[in-house]
Design an enzyme around this catalytic site. Structure first.
Site, mmCIF file in Angstrom:
data_model
loop_
_atom_site.group_PDB
_atom_site.id
_atom_site.type_symbol
_atom_site.label_atom_id
_atom_site.label_comp_id
_atom_site.label_asym_id
_atom_site.label_seq_id
_atom_site.Cartn_x
_atom_site.Cartn_y
_atom_site.Cartn_z
ATOM 1 N N GLY A 98 9.466 -103.632 -16.115
ATOM 2 C CA GLY A 98 10.917 -103.688 -16.087
ATOM 3 C C GLY A 98 11.464 -103.008 -17.329
ATOM 4 C CB ALA B 167 9.744 -101.739 -21.488
ATOM 5 C CG ASP B 168 7.862 -108.168 -19.928
ATOM 6 O OD1 ASP B 168 7.221 -108.381 -20.974
ATOM 7 O OD2 ASP B 168 7.707 -108.831 -18.889
ATOM 8 C CB THR B 169 4.083 -103.940 -18.737
ATOM 9 O OG1 THR B 169 4.864 -102.785 -19.067
ATOM 10 C CG2 THR B 169 3.063 -103.554 -17.674
#
Length: 270
Positions: A163, A109-111
């Protein structure tokens, strides 16, 4: 005669990321006995997943996270692309290191925080249309950079975008498949005095958080729908998935797993 003892030892699965308190739903039952890896060292993502009964193996990605924002016409694609690179890097590394015990599923995940969300989204007034160009806010480089971000966000609406990418093995080349989603949440900042923003930036809480502010769940407490942490002092309202702001959109993630179980014949079957 002892009915409770067997000469044959009980064989426990080598990998089991599903905890006893997890709900008995098809998507989680399919993960029992599987090697599931979280390509992140984030304690917040780990705790969110653990709360709902999933405890994956932690293998942080070595991907540099240096993609250029300018290559994305739609900035919402940026965290998805970063998450995909993270997941693929970890999957390929683990397969190379231990081909006989390769992962069944890698989650990454990437925020990021996007300033000035486009009009038409829930709670975004149309009079803001065309006013300011969107900027990607990642982790601030310093407390001064943190203050710059907070001043930009103050008394405004930002969009928290996470994502999430899943990588799992398949028989056809290149040997794995990638599935991704993105979750978007609107965060409304209050009209905070500059002194409060300076004090928050100096506290250091937001230095390792996208956008420079923290919305977190205290350890050993259940997830709830209220703002937690010092960053909550700056926030007026959250529209959307609160846990997405914390760091992982767990509800959408599990819905996504259900869809993959129903629609992808090769999901977790290799």
């Amino acid at each position: 005669m002892n009915f409770f003892r067997s000469s044959k030892p009980i064989e426990l699965p080598k990998h089991n990321c599903v905890l006893p308190h997890a709900l008995r739903v098809p998507s989680l039952e399919k993960l029992v006995g599987k090697r599931v890896v979280l390509a992140s060292n984030s304690p917040r993502r780990k705790e969110i997943l653990r709360t709902v009964g999933l405890e994956p193996e932690i293998v942080p990605s070595t991907f540099e996270e240096d993609l250029s924002h300018g290559q994305f016409e739609d900035l919402h694609e940026y965290p998805v692309a970063t998450a995909t690179h993270k997941a693929v890097e970890v999957y390929q590394r683990l397969v190379s290191e231990s081909p006989e015990d390769s992962p069944d599923l890698v989650i990454a995940a990437d925020t990021v925080v996007l300033t000035h969300p486009p009009p038409g989204l829930d709670s975004v007034p149309f009079e803001h249309e065309g006013s300011v160009h969107q900027e990607v806010l990642e982790k601030p480089s310093s407390k001064q950079d943190n203050l710059r971000m907070l001043l930009d966000l103050n008394c405004a609406i930002c969009e928290v975008v996470t994502g999430v990418s899943l990588v799992y093995p398949v028989l056809e080349a290149p040997g794995y498949k990638i599935k991704s989603l993105d979750e978007r949440t609107l965060v409304h900042f209050a009209d905070n005095p500059k002194e409060l923003l300076e004090a928050y930036a100096n506290s250091g809480e937001g230095v390792d958080r996208a956008g420079g502010f923290a919305v977190q769940v205290p350890k050993c407490e259940c997830l709830c729908s209220s703002i937690q942490g010092l960053g909550g002092l700056l926030i007026r309202k959250v529209d959307g998935d609160y846990q997405n702001v914390v760091g992982f959109p767990v509800a959408s993630f599990f819905k996504f797993l259900e869809v993959l179980c129903e629609e992808e014949d090769d999901f977790l079957e290799v």
